[in-house]
Design a protein around this motif. Structure first.
Motif, PDB file in Angstrom:
ATOM      1  N   ASP A 907       0.859  -1.168  -0.035  1.00 15.75           N
ATOM      2  CA  ASP A 907      -0.138  -0.151   0.002  1.00 15.75           C
ATOM      3  C   ASP A 907       0.900   1.086   0.026  1.00 15.75           C
ATOM      4  O   ASP A 907       1.512   1.668   1.077  1.00 15.75           O
ATOM      5  CB  ASP A 907      -0.882  -0.030   1.127  1.00 15.75           C
ATOM      6  N   ALA A 908       0.882   1.848  -1.116  1.00 15.39           N
ATOM      7  CA  ALA A 908       1.904   2.962  -1.119  1.00 15.39           C
ATOM      8  C   ALA A 908       1.018   4.405  -0.646  1.00 15.39           C
ATOM      9  O   ALA A 908       1.529   5.352  -0.647  1.00 15.39           O
ATOM     10  CB  ALA A 908       1.966   3.109  -2.835  1.00 15.39           C
ATOM     11  N   SER A 909      -0.165   4.175  -0.496  1.00 17.06           N
ATOM     12  CA  SER A 909      -0.912   5.475  -0.156  1.00 17.06           C
ATOM     13  C   SER A 909      -1.059   5.576   1.464  1.00 17.06           C
ATOM     14  O   SER A 909      -1.396   6.429   2.127  1.00 17.06           O
ATOM     15  CB  SER A 909      -2.365   5.380  -0.523  1.00 17.06           C
ATOM     16  N   ILE A 910      -0.177   4.683   2.167  1.00 18.77           N
ATOM     17  CA  ILE A 910      -0.345   4.771   3.765  1.00 18.77           C
ATOM     18  C   ILE A 910       0.387   6.073   4.060  1.00 18.77           C
ATOM     19  O   ILE A 910       1.241   6.532   3.581  1.00 18.77           O
ATOM     20  CB  ILE A 910       0.215   3.496   4.173  1.00 18.77           C
ATOM     21  N   ASP A 911       0.075   6.555   5.322  1.00 15.66           N
ATOM     22  CA  ASP A 911       0.683   7.749   5.713  1.00 15.66           C
ATOM     23  C   ASP A 911       2.129   7.539   6.351  1.00 15.66           C
ATOM     24  O   ASP A 911       2.322   6.517   6.962  1.00 15.66           O
ATOM     25  CB  ASP A 911      -0.215   8.316   7.114  1.00 15.66           C
ATOM     26  N   PRO A 912       3.043   8.138   5.647  1.00 14.52           N
ATOM     27  CA  PRO A 912       4.467   7.926   6.086  1.00 14.52           C
ATOM     28  C   PRO A 912       4.761   8.162   7.602  1.00 14.52           C
ATOM     29  O   PRO A 912       5.614   7.472   8.039  1.00 14.52           O
ATOM     30  CB  PRO A 912       5.333   8.838   5.286  1.00 14.52           C
ATOM     31  N   SER A 913       4.215   9.278   8.090  1.00 18.75           N
ATOM     32  CA  SER A 913       4.272   9.305   9.521  1.00 18.75           C
ATOM     33  C   SER A 913       4.017   8.296  10.424  1.00 18.75           C
ATOM     34  O   SER A 913       4.637   7.901  11.501  1.00 18.75           O
ATOM     35  CB  SER A 913       3.641  10.902   9.804  1.00 18.75           C
ATOM     36  N   GLU A 914       2.609   7.687  10.146  1.00 15.89           N
ATOM     37  CA  GLU A 914       2.145   6.479  10.660  1.00 15.89           C
ATOM     38  C   GLU A 914       3.240   5.288  10.692  1.00 15.89           C
ATOM     39  O   GLU A 914       3.794   4.595  11.648  1.00 15.89           O
ATOM     40  CB  GLU A 914       0.964   6.214  10.264  1.00 15.89           C
ATOM     41  N   VAL A 915       3.689   5.220   9.495  1.00 14.28           N
ATOM     42  CA  VAL A 915       4.736   4.294   9.370  1.00 14.28           C
ATOM     43  C   VAL A 915       5.951   4.110  10.138  1.00 14.28           C
ATOM     44  O   VAL A 915       6.469   3.321  10.655  1.00 14.28           O
ATOM     45  CB  VAL A 915       5.015   3.804   7.785  1.00 14.28           C
ATOM     46  N   PHE A 916       6.501   5.693   9.990  1.00  9.04           N
ATOM     47  CA  PHE A 916       7.773   5.653  10.802  1.00  9.04           C
ATOM     48  C   PHE A 916       7.508   5.647  12.231  1.00  9.04           C
ATOM     49  O   PHE A 916       8.455   5.226  12.900  1.00  9.04           O
ATOM     50  CB  PHE A 916       8.021   7.324  10.547  1.00  9.04           C
ATOM     51  N   ASN A 917       6.276   6.075  12.756  1.00 16.84           N
ATOM     52  CA  ASN A 917       6.065   5.712  14.069  1.00 16.84           C
ATOM     53  C   ASN A 917       6.223   4.396  14.545  1.00 16.84           C
ATOM     54  O   ASN A 917       6.758   4.072  15.654  1.00 16.84           O
ATOM     55  CB  ASN A 917       4.809   6.544  14.603  1.00 16.84           C
ATOM     56  N   ARG A 918       5.733   3.543  13.707  1.00 10.88           N
ATOM     57  CA  ARG A 918       5.578   2.123  14.014  1.00 10.88           C
ATOM     58  C   ARG A 918       6.946   1.498  14.062  1.00 10.88           C
ATOM     59  O   ARG A 918       7.645   0.580  14.882  1.00 10.88           O
ATOM     60  CB  ARG A 918       4.771   1.376  13.223  1.00 10.88           C
ATOM     61  N   ILE A 919       7.894   2.070  13.150  1.00 13.86           N
ATOM     62  CA  ILE A 919       9.077   1.626  12.756  1.00 13.86           C
ATOM     63  C   ILE A 919      10.016   2.101  14.051  1.00 13.86           C
ATOM     64  O   ILE A 919      10.584   1.256  14.658  1.00 13.86           O
ATOM     65  CB  ILE A 919       9.796   2.389  11.612  1.00 13.86           C
ATOM     66  N   VAL A 920       9.897   3.349  14.397  1.00 18.73           N
ATOM     67  CA  VAL A 920      10.647   3.711  15.498  1.00 18.73           C
ATOM     68  C   VAL A 920      10.167   2.952  17.034  1.00 18.73           C
ATOM     69  O   VAL A 920      11.189   2.715  17.618  1.00 18.73           O
ATOM     70  CB  VAL A 920      10.431   5.248  15.908  1.00 18.73           C
ATOM     71  N   SER A 921       8.996   2.640  17.114  1.00 21.28           N
ATOM     72  CA  SER A 921       8.592   1.921  18.352  1.00 21.28           C
ATOM     73  C   SER A 921       9.114   0.598  18.409  1.00 21.28           C
ATOM     74  O   SER A 921       9.764  -0.048  19.315  1.00 21.28           O
ATOM     75  CB  SER A 921       7.108   1.888  18.412  1.00 21.28           C
ATOM     76  N   SER A 922       9.211  -0.114  17.203  1.00 21.30           N
ATOM     77  CA  SER A 922       9.909  -1.422  17.185  1.00 21.30           C
ATOM     78  C   SER A 922      11.310  -1.380  17.210  1.00 21.30           C
ATOM     79  O   SER A 922      11.888  -2.112  18.285  1.00 21.30           O
ATOM     80  CB  SER A 922       9.345  -1.921  15.684  1.00 21.30           C
ATOM     81  N   ILE A 923      11.944  -0.542  16.680  1.00 20.20           N
ATOM     82  CA  ILE A 923      13.322  -0.305  16.698  1.00 20.20           C
ATOM     83  C   ILE A 923      13.838  -0.203  18.628  1.00 20.20           C
ATOM     84  O   ILE A 923      14.915  -0.368  19.025  1.00 20.20           O
ATOM     85  CB  ILE A 923      13.988   0.882  16.052  1.00 20.20           C
ATOM     86  N   CYS A 924      12.992   0.842  18.953  1.00 25.71           N
ATOM     87  CA  CYS A 924      13.058   1.056  20.502  1.00 25.71           C
ATOM     88  C   CYS A 924      13.102  -0.174  21.153  1.00 25.71           C
ATOM     89  O   CYS A 924      13.753  -0.301  22.279  1.00 25.71           O
ATOM     90  CB  CYS A 924      12.170   2.124  20.874  1.00 25.71           C
TER      91      CYS A 924
END
Length: 1545
Positions: A907-924
């Motif tokens: 899904d290319a239409s997903i909000d990039p900021s939401e994706v980034f938040n989830r990535i940061v949460s996982s990395i943390c």
């Protein structure tokens, strides 16, 4: 409806025709045209009733004559055109007689229009057709025109065909086509009447060799031949002969017309026998021409492409639609395949052959016919020709498919086994080239197709089992070289075909001969031909390696050895270079492909010989890019040969591999002498090939050394910065570079740790591109990182379950064990790296900003990179246990990260900021504490990313990390993280982004120990203040933004204020003691610490200023809460800064005053701000002490509730080692104490402290403490009077006059309210000390001392009275002489004191004396009068005159002239009034002598005047005789003693 009324219309119009002007004539002419057309239609529809009676005919004849004779001669072109058009419609309505008479005029009028304007050709031709039809085909009689009369008409019409034929093709309109058709109708009309004459006329025009006439005649012949077939049947030989004569015509238009005529002739069986083959050959030959033939002359209406299309279609028509042509076409068309001139028509010829073979149920008779004719090419020639022509799968007209179809039909001509093989193989090849559009999508389609052709040929040779046939086929291939130019790609394929054939031949001599032949026929200056030759040599080497190597050595040894080459090289260096480059390039390729195709069992020795003897180095001296490409390709092929041999089981190392890498890197770069004339595309292609070759060489044994690796990477990594265009070249180049990096990774390291270190080294080299501001560079860098991680994961990660499962489990991941080599027997510690080696923290913070990149592809790839890192780390043996992480939580976080990646892919239409938040949460959740710390320490580059969105993402990630896991950081971690964030903030110039970075610092302070964060910020700010001009920094001073952020932060504002106050309280800008120590001993570390503290203190002051000004409502609340602390700290620092200002350093004071002013503005105290503005920069100590007092007073009035807390702070500050701070504290306390009456406990502390510090080293502190003590409220003063007076008594003996003066002044103040009990015990001590101060040089001191002494008189009531009275008598002469002091304050003090002493001196009538006008007057005479009265009283009433006289005489030596004069007057007055003989005898000599000395020596007029007056007073006194006698006696005795003569007598 109109035609029956024509008569009436003509009767009305005819009379006015003669008067119609030219402008209206076209209208009338058009009307007559339309009326004539209407009549023709009427006659055609209603033939029984003709409307043309005699009257109408008469009218028409009249109109016709008028138009013909008058209007056709008009000068107006439009009139003439419209008239001719009208006459063309009327010719059928007039009588034959009138028509015959009109022909001599009408025909020239019509033909005249062809000369003027070609656009009128259609109208003229239509009119001419009507005229010819009416003249020649009338049923009323014979033709009105003979053929001779028509020649001029026909000659005029022939060029019109050419013109309108061109217009018909190019204009796209129907006008040209209609004109062309009308001309053909005219010729047909003439041909119906005069067929033979017209045929002869047309043939004669063809013989004139004029292109436009020939073209027109051929077009007419093509058009009339089917229509006049019977009439022209006997003319067949003439027509064939005429057409044959035109076969050599050069005009493309004539060729096209002739080709069309040939097709028409063939359709009517004109083509038979040899002439038929001749015309078929003509069509084939012209089907083969193209644009490259450059046959289109200037002004030529026909292009070669159009001619080719016409001939090709004509040839197909002959084959498909005319059965009679079969006997001519077969097998004649086979002759059209081999000759070079027909190459372009092979597709059409093959299609025709296929059609002929298809229509026959059995091809056997056809093949028999083929073999029966000697002029038909042999099957071998046909096969070799067609195989080579298969080269281009995208050729027009489906050439490859047509050739394969023909080969299939012709298979019976070849050995039987081939036919069976082709039945299976040809359909597969046809299927491959069927969809050309799909084929174009494969970039390697040409290479794959050529390989298929070679395999097709090789397998065809294999199935024959006929050596003789193979030899004959080889001979046929050898003859094919004449059919292709060297620059034709078919020639390269021909080389390969020859090579694969020679591979199948066992006759070494034959092979050697054909190798020589191939090399002679090859043009090695053309890269494609050179490559084909090299591949051919390689194919031959598969069976005849030694033969090929011998040939190559001969070529290498003979480079530049021929006489012709030597001569040319003498005259042309470029010829020498180019020729040598071509030969060396060809040799290199031939060596390379020989190694590629040679058997693995024998290749090692050959490669060792080639590399070991430096034979390869002789091929490296090339300059042209194409030659470099060839040499690089050869080196690549050598390396691949080693790899192939290894895969076959014959493993051996490539000797001098590093040297070969150096060769490739050298060839890859631009030559120093090479200009930019050479195409940059060629250079890029060279570099792409070089990268590919490096990849190959890196992949072979032995392993790369570190030096070689670094050299390769330094030379190649820069390609990541290449621009995107041209994408078709840059794309493969970047792919090759990534492959090279992966190869370096795969072939480096001996164990897991070394491989991981190698990976990190490569990744760090790519960091500059991963974080590049250029979009495509970031994408390339991320793609390269991802590819390397995939390779590393396959290489180093085993199928080990991190959860500790044994055996097969769902957590185990498959790994390609082949990538790990023979490590199965080694322990896992050797195979797998530790998690720490991966440096996940540093890597995560590098790639995490890319997850917020503006490019969607970069975001996807960077997320996959992070996933790969943590997948690797969790898959390592005991990774979860050793890292201290919860395995279950880690895998849950990793699963969440992989879910995000799956969403990104789908899904290319997903909000990039939401994706980034989830990535940061996982990395943390996935990072260990050490990795988290490393990430935070390395965050500066990420926050300073060139892409704004990425930088914001990095800040967001850091904020998230410290918010969720800040409690796990120790003090050192916090400090280093703060430094990293500050470094980032300093480097960021964009204001809003800097604010976000500082927000991360605030988050760190909020979630960790804020004091550490604040200290680091202040330390950095202090360094900036000292080393930089913070007022001119681009984007503002970052530290000030940090101060603003802290002051505005709800949670941090109070703690930051407290921290700033603590910094101010524990350090000072002036450190007297430390400075003294540093002067005494060179203590470097102490000096350094002092310097750091000074920087910190300055930063704290700047921070306070920012806090006051930028804190907003939140900051103001914090300031109000810490008001007393702030005031105390600022007050103390004000003392320090004034100390510096007194030493000449004004800047600290200005900075502090700015901060103080900001504080006043913040708390709304405008009055305090005015005080600071008025007196803030005063350097004098009294001034700034008064300033502090004023500030304290202002605060006490405005904020009385804060006074107690401020006093407590300042009281403690009296113990500080900094002198100026103690002075500031004492100054403030001395004022605040006045308003501290309600604070009993605080007052006690303050009094105790003030009393204690009256012994301070600083005189200012001592006097201020004393002043504070006496300024306490009266209610408190009564309680502490004894202590205060004791302090005063002690300070009256102080060594500093200012302290003494303050003590005297304070004594005056205390005596106003002090009780007897407090003063009486020390009354005499006070008196003695005050008497000592009465002779001070300071007027103020003297005045206060006199006044204080007088004030003590009221306490002389007890046992101290007598002693105090004695003190009074001792002081009285001093009071008297100072009654007329120069200083008014002293005079007044003495007057008051005398009045106070009077009751104690028992002077009679004292009120009269001290109330007299003379006592209060400042005039000298009044003073003298008062002294006289006082002396009279003293002499007569007092017994202490002698004491007074002695004290007065002492005043003769006073330092003040007026006091000397007063003493002289007082003493002489008492002498003159005294009756005491003893006093006369004792004091007169002294006084007299003093008077004489003063009279003669004093420079002060007042003294001399007093002496003069004193002499007079003494002379007038009653005792003057005695005084004079005594004085004379003393004088005479003195003279006698001094006279030597008298002595002798």
């Amino acid at each position: 409806m109109f035609t029956p009324r024509l008569k009436d219309v003509l009767s009305r119009v005819l009379p006015i025709l003669g008067n119609v002007r030219d402008v209206h004539r076209p209208i009338f002419a058009n009307a007559f045209k339309c009326w004539s057309q209407a009549v023709w239609l009427y006659i055609t529809d209603l033939t029984s009733d003709s409307p043309l009676d005699s009257d109408v005919m008469s009218f028409l004849n009249s109109v016709f004559e008028l138009l013909l004779r008058v209007w056709t001669t008009s000068r107006d072109h439009k009139v003439r055109v419209s008239t001719v058009e009208a006459l063309g419609q009327m010719v059928g309505l007039i009588t034959r007689t009138q028509l015959k008479s009109a022909l001599p005029r009408l025909i020239p009028a019509i033909l005249e229009l062809y000369k003027k304007d070609h656009d009128d050709a259609l109208l003229a031709t239509c009119s001419l057709y009507n005229l010819l039809n009416a003249s020649l085909l009338s049923e009323s009689g014979p033709p009105l025109l003979e053929f001779e009369d028509l020649t001029i008409v026909l000659s005029t019409l022939l060029p019109v065909i050419s013109i309108n034929s061109e217009n018909k093709r190019h204009s796209g309109s129907s006008v040209g086509r209609k004109a062309y058709n009308e001309v053909q109708r005219c010729f047909l009309t003439v041909g119906l009447v005069y067929p033979e004459d017209l045929f002869t006329f047309l043939l004669n025009k063809c013989k004139l060799k004029e292109d436009h006439l020939t073209f027109g005649a051929l077009c007419v012949l093509k058009h009339l031949l089917p229509r006049l077939l019977e009439a022209w049947h006997s003319k067949r030989p003439l027509l064939i002969e005429a057409a044959r004569s035109l076969l050599d015509e050069q005009s493309l238009a004539v060729r096209k017309a002739l080709s069309e005529l040939i097709v028409v002739m063939a359709s009517h069986c004109y083509l038979v026998g040899p002439s038929g083959e001749l015309f078929v050959e003509y069509l084939v030959r012209h089907s083969a021409i193209g644009e490259i033939d450059n046959l289109k002359a200037k002004g030529e209406p026909i292009s070669p492409t159009q001619l080719r299309a016409v001939c090709g279609k004509g040839l197909l028509l002959l084959t498909v639609t005319i059965p009679e042509m079969e006997y001519i076409l077969w097998p004649f068309l086979l002759k059209m395949i081999v000759p070079k001139v027909y190459t372009g028509a092979v597709a059409t010829v093959c299609r025709c052959i296929s059609e002929l073979c298809r229509r026959r149920s059995s091809t056997t008779p056809m093949l028999i016919e083929c073999k029966a004719r000697a002029d038909i090419p042999s099957p071998e020639e046909l096969f070799t020709r067609l195989v080579v022509l298969l080269h281009n799968p995208l050729a027009k007209e489906q050439l490859a498919t047509q050739i394969l179809t023909v080969l299939n039909y012709l298979s019976p001509l070849f050995p039987k086994n081939i036919s069976m093989f082709w039945q299976d193989e040809i359909p597969k090849m046809k299927a491959y080239v069927f969809d050309t559009e799909d084929l174009k999508l494969d970039p390697s389609y040409q290479e794959n197709w050529d390989d298929m052709i070679i395999n097709f040929l090789a397998e065809s040779l294999d199935v024959t089992h006929d050596a003789d046939w193979v030899i004959s086929l080889g001979n046929a291939f050898a003859k094919q070289y004449n059919l292709y130019t060297p620059d034709d790609d078919h020639a390269a394929l021909l080389h390969r075909c020859m090579g694969i054939l020679l591979q199948k031949v066992n006759d070494r001599a034959y092979v050697r001969d054909k190798i020589d032949w191939m090399y002679e026929q090859a043009d090695i200056s053309i890269p494609a031909n050179r490559l084909g030759l090299a591949k051919a040599m390689g194919l031959v080497a598969a069976s005849h390696l030694d033969t090929v190597l011998e040939k190559l050595k001969v070529i290498l040894d003979n480079v530049g050895q021929s006489i012709f080459q030597r001569i040319l090289s003498l005259f042309s260096e470029s010829y020498k270079t180019e020729d040598s480059d071509d030969i060396h390039a060809a040799l290199a390729l031939m060596y390379g492909y020989a190694a590629k195709y040679a058997p693995s069992s024998v290749i090692e020795a050959r490669i060792d010989a080639l590399v070991g003897t430096n034979m390869l180095s002789r091929l490296l001296h090339v300059r042209q890019q194409t030659a470099k490409q060839a040499v690089i390709t050869a080196i690549d092929l050598l390396g691949r040969a080693v790899i192939n041999a290894s895969e076959s089981g014959a493993t051996f190392p490539l000797k001098r591999r590093d040297m070969m890498l150096d060769y490739v890197l050298t060839l890859m770069g631009r030559d120093e002498n090479e200009g930019f004339a050479e195409s940059s595309l060629e250079l890029l292609h060279t570099q792409a090939l070089a990268l590919n070759a490096c990849t190959t060489l890196v992949s072979v044994e032995p392993k790369l050394t570190v030096e070689t690796r670094n050299r390769v990477m330094k030379a190649t990594l820069g390609f990541f910065a290449l621009p995107n265009d041209p994408s078709d070249v840059i794309g493969p180049l970047i792919d090759n570079l990534v492959s090279l990096l992966c190869a370096i990774l795969l072939t480096s390291g001996e164990d897991g740790r070394s491989r991981a270190e190698q990976l990190l080294h490569l990744l760090r080299q790519l960091d500059q591109y991963v974080s590049s501001p250029v979009d495509y560079q970031r994408k390339r860098g991320c793609m390269a990182v991802h590819e390397m991680l995939l390779k590393f994961r396959k290489l180093c990660v085993a199928g080990y379950c991190a959860l500790g499962c044994s055996g097969d489990c769902p957590h185990r991941k498959y790994v390609d064990r082949s990538m790990q080599g023979n490590f199965s027997t080694l322990p896992s510690v050797f195979l797998f790296p530790d998690r720490e080696v991966l440096c996940l923290g540093d890597r995560v913070i590098t790639y995490l900003p890319r997850c917020a990149d503006t490019n969607s592809e970069v975001r996807k790839i960077s997320a996959q990179i992070l996933d790969q890192f943590f997948s690797i780390s969790l898959s390592l043996p005991k990774a979860a246990l050793s890292s201290g992480l919860d395995s279950e939580k880690s895998y849950k976080a990793l699963s969440s990260l992989e879910d995000v990646i799956a969403i990104l892919k789908s899904d290319a239409s997903i909000d990039p900021s939401e994706v980034f938040n989830r990535i940061v949460s996982s990395i943390c959740a996935l990072l260990t504490v050490d990795e988290l710390v490393a990430a935070l320490h390395s965050c500066t580059p990420a926050i300073c990313d060139k892409i704004r969105q990425s930088a914001e993402g990095a800040i967001q990630a850091v904020t998230e990390f410290v918010s969720r896991r800040g409690s796990q950081l120790n003090d050192n971690d916090i400090s280093r993280t703060t430094q990293s964030l500050l470094s980032a903030a300093v480097h960021i110039t964009e204001k809003s982004l800097r604010v976000e970075a500082i927000g991360a610092i605030s988050a760190l302070a909020e979630n960790t120990q804020s004091s550490i964060v604040f200290s680091e910020v202040l330390a950095t700010a202090g360094k900036d203040i000292v080393t930089k001009d913070i007022t001119r920094m681009r984007g503002g001073w970052p530290m000030q933004d940090a101060f603003y952020a802290f002051s505005q932060h709800t949670e941090l504002s109070v703690s930051f204020m407290e921290h700033l106050i603590s910094v101010l309280n524990r350090s000072s800008l002036v450190k007297a003691d430390s400075h003294k120590d540093s002067h005494k001993g060179d203590n470097t570390s102490s000096s350094s610490e002092t310097h750091v503290e000074d920087e910190l203190l300055q930063a704290a002051i700047f921070a306070l200023t920012a806090f006051f000004r930028g804190g907003g409502k939140t900051g103001k609340k914090a300031v109000e809460k810490s008001y007393s602390s702030v005031v105390g700290a600022l007050t103390l620092q004000l003392g320090s800064c004034h100390g510096l200002a007194s030493a000449g350093q004004q800047d600290p004071l200005r900075v502090l005053l700015t901060s103080f002013q900001a504080f006043c503005e913040c708390v709304g105290d405008l009055e305090m701000g005015k005080i600071l503005a008025r007196s803030g920069e005063q350097r004098e100590k009294e001034k700034w002490v008064d300033l502090i007092g004023d500030i304290a007073g202002c605060i006490s009035i405005k904020r009385p509730k804060e006074v107690q807390h401020i006093c407590i702070i300042l009281t403690k500050a009296l113990n500080r080692p900094q002198r100026f701070q103690r002075e500031a504290a004492a100054a403030a306390l001395s004022e605040f104490i006045r308003y501290s009456g309600d604070f009993s406990s605080v007052m006690e502390e303050m009094v105790e402290a003030l009393c204690r510090h009256v012994s301070d080293d600083s005189p200012t502190v001592r006097r201020l403490c004393l002043r504070g003590l006496v300024q306490m409220p009266s209610a408190c003063m009564n309680h502490y009077t004894t202590q205060v007076i004791g302090v005063i008594l002690a300070l009256l003996d102080d060594l500093d006059e200012s302290v003494q003066l303050t003590a005297v002044s304070c004594l005056l103040m205390v005596t106003e309210s002090a009780s007897n009990d407090a003063v009486e015990p020390i009354l005499l001590n006070l008196s003695v000390r005050l008497r000592n101060l009465q002779i001070s040089m300071d007027p103020k001191m003297r005045a206060n001392a006199f006044a204080a002494f007088g004030a003590l008189s009221k306490y002389a009531t007890g046992g101290q009275r007598e002693g105090f009275v004695e003190q009074i008598h001792s002081t009285l002469p001093r009071l008297v002489v100072h009654l007329h002091d120069d200083d008014p304050s002293i005079r007044q003090a003495c007057r008051v004191t005398l009045k106070q002493f009077a009751p104690l001196m028992d002077i009679q009538n004292d009120s009269t004396l001290f109330d007299s006008r003379a006592f209060g007057s400042d005039h000298r005479n009044d003073y003298e009068n008062f002294v006289r009265e006082l002396s009279r009283h003293l002499v007569h009433e007092s017994e202490r005159v002698d004491t007074y006289m002695a004290s007065t005489i002492q005043a003769f030596d006073a330092p003040w002239p007026v006091i000397q004069a007063n003493a002289i007057h007082f003493s002489t007055t008492m002498l003159s009034l005294s009756e005491d003989q003893h006093m006369f005898s004792h004091y007169y000599p002294q006084v007299f002598e003093t008077l004489v000395n003063k009279m003669t020596r004093s420079q002060d007029s007042v003294v001399r005047a007093a002496c003069s007056s004193a002499f007079g007073l003494l002379l007038r006194s009653t005792k003057s005789t005695l005084w004079r006698g005594a004085r004379l006696d003393r004088t005479d005795s003195g003279r006698k003693s001094n006279d030597p003569e008298s002595a002798k007598k």
